[in-house]
Enzyme design. Structure first.
Site, short mmCIF file in Angstrom:
data_model
loop_
_atom_site.label_atom_id
_atom_site.label_comp_id
_atom_site.label_asym_id
_atom_site.label_seq_id
_atom_site.Cartn_x
_atom_site.Cartn_y
_atom_site.Cartn_z
N ARG A 1 -5.79 5.58 0.96
CA ARG A 1 -4.93 6.15 -0.10
C ARG A 1 -5.58 7.44 -0.56
NH1 ARG A 1 -1.81 3.39 -5.13
NH2 ARG A 1 -0.61 2.72 -3.32
N HIS B 1 4.69 7.27 1.43
CA HIS B 1 4.21 5.91 1.12
C HIS B 1 4.91 4.93 2.06
CE1 HIS B 1 2.30 2.76 -0.91
NE2 HIS B 1 2.87 2.80 -2.10
N GLN C 1 5.08 0.98 1.44
CA GLN C 1 6.01 0.59 0.38
C GLN C 1 7.43 0.47 0.93
OE1 GLN C 1 5.48 -0.06 -3.11
NE2 GLN C 1 7.59 -0.78 -2.86
N ASP D 1 11.28 5.80 -9.27
CA ASP D 1 9.81 5.85 -9.27
C ASP D 1 9.41 6.69 -10.49
OD1 ASP D 1 7.10 5.77 -8.56
OD2 ASP D 1 7.29 7.33 -7.03
N CYS E 1 9.17 0.89 -6.96
CA CYS E 1 7.93 0.57 -6.23
C CYS E 1 6.84 0.04 -7.16
CB CYS E 1 7.45 1.79 -5.46
SG CYS E 1 7.19 3.24 -6.51
N ARG F 1 5.47 -6.56 -0.30
CA ARG F 1 4.36 -5.73 0.17
C ARG F 1 3.42 -6.58 1.03
NH1 ARG F 1 2.95 -1.09 -2.46
NH2 ARG F 1 1.76 -0.83 -0.55
N1 NVA Z 1 4.93 8.33 -6.67
C1 NVA Z 1 3.95 7.41 -7.17
C2 NVA Z 1 3.97 6.14 -6.40
C3 NVA Z 1 3.01 5.09 -6.87
C4 NVA Z 1 3.07 3.84 -6.06
C5 NVA Z 1 2.57 8.08 -7.10
O1 NVA Z 1 2.29 8.72 -6.08
O2 NVA Z 1 1.80 7.96 -8.06
N1 CP Z 2 3.65 0.48 -5.34
C1 CP Z 2 2.32 0.67 -5.19
O1 CP Z 2 1.85 1.24 -4.22
O2 CP Z 2 1.59 0.16 -6.20
P1 CP Z 2 0.03 0.39 -6.43
O3 CP Z 2 -0.17 1.82 -6.80
O4 CP Z 2 -0.33 -0.56 -7.54
O5 CP Z 2 -0.70 0.05 -5.15
#
Ligand code: NVA
Ligand code: CP
Length: 303
Positions: free
Chosen positions: A103, A130, A133, A223, A263, A291
């Site tokens: 990540r 992502h 997801q 989101d 998500c 997930r």
């Molecule tokens: N768009 C959000 C998704 C989190 C799962 C982010 O990147 O923070």
């Molecule tokens: N939806 C998602 O990726 O959640 P987290 O940021 O908690 O992993």
């Protein structure tokens, strides 16, 4: 599962339509307890530069349930945070691990990891995409409607990583996808073109009209308005994004059997109301559970 063995998942576009279908079928079989795997002595590394609840826990539990192990490569306690070059880190981790989920911010970092290691590299969220997801999201849609082809998913809000992976994922499985975003917050035009090229039997629409986009849709998705790394913009974005809030007014415009997805994590009262999150049409908790099943299918396929 042979054809995904050893492969990376940096973008959902790394998968062919039939490979997504196979992953979803395997995820359903795993969820139903119909298949089991034994990956004793296989190790998954988690290298997360951003916070995570669902992705971190679901990958950890998935690997545990598959019989394997997980190492948390917290950047703050590895040499990663002290600037060891990615091409060096990648070649070393490759010698220890069997699969690595990352990540991070830059998609380019994932690509460098993939270039310098032979093990599968999985995008556990980047600023661009992502994909894990969206595998869970498609699984949730499939569970609800029994099919994907021909359905319409409307995404409301920021043209971010979620919007990108949803566009690509929907295009690949034959779903129509509508992205409703404020001007200046639209998805990356390169990803829009990519999704349009992948959509052979469905539409990819980008609009700034949330009401029009929600009409007769089967899935309304949202989101956060400010993603990780954009926290300083959060306050300024609220009035701009307010018309895109997933609320009962927009739900009422959608198909009568429509479902609401997010998500997570959510900012209740901003991009989604409590009423929709807790309402009969919400499938958000199934989505979060999925997930686990989707990533178990993914791990079993690449290992
Ligand atoms: N768009 C959000 C998704 C989190 C799962 C982010 O990147 O923070
Ligand atoms: N939806 C998602 O990726 O959640 P987290 O940021 O908690 O992993």
């Amino acid at each position: 599962m042979g054809n995904l063995q050893g492969r990376d998942l940096l973008s959902l576009a790394d998968l062919q339509p039939n490979e997504i279908q196979e992953l979803l079928t395997l995820a359903q079989q795993l969820k139903a307890g119909e298949v089991k795997f034994d990956f004793q002595r296989k190790t998954l590394g988690l290298l997360f530069r951003k916070a995570s609840t669902r992705t971190r826990v679901s990958f950890t539990v998935a690997m545990h349930q598959l019989g394997g192990h997980v190492i948390d490569l917290d950047p703050s306690v590895t040499q990663v945070s002290r600037g060891e070059p990615i091409q060096d880190t990648a070649r070393v981790l490759d010698r220890y691990l069997d699969v690595l989920a990352i990540r991070t911010f830059e998609q380019a970092e994932l690509e460098t990891f993939a270039k310098f290691s032979k093990i599968p590299i999985i995008n556990a969220l980047s600023d661009l995409e992502h994909p894990c997801q969206v595998l869970a999201d498609l699984l949730t849609v499939l569970e609800n409607f029994g099919t994907l082809k021909g359905l319409t998913l409307t995404y409301l809000g920021d043209g971010n990583n979620m919007a990108h992976s949803l566009m690509i994922g929907c295009a690949l499985v034959g779903m129509n996808v509508r992205i409703a975003s404020p001007k200046n917050f639209t998805p990356d035009p390169a990803v829009v073109s990519q999704a349009k090229a992948l959509a052979t039997n469905s539409e990819v629409i980008v609009t700034d009209d949330p009401k029009l986009a929600s009409q007769a849709a089967h899935v309304l998705y949202t989101d956060v308005w400010a993603s990780m790394g954009q926290e300083s913009e959060a306050e300024d974005r609220i009035p701009i994004f307010q018309p895109y809030q997933l609320n009962s007014e927009l739900m009422a415009l959608a198909d009568r059997d429509a479902i609401a997805l997010h998500c997570l994590p959510a900012h209740r009262g901003e991009e989604i109301t409590d009423e929709v999150m807790e309402g009969d049409q919400s499938r958000i908790w199934d989505e979060a559970e999925n997930r686990l099943h989707a990533q178990k299918a993914l791990l079993a396929s690449v290992l």
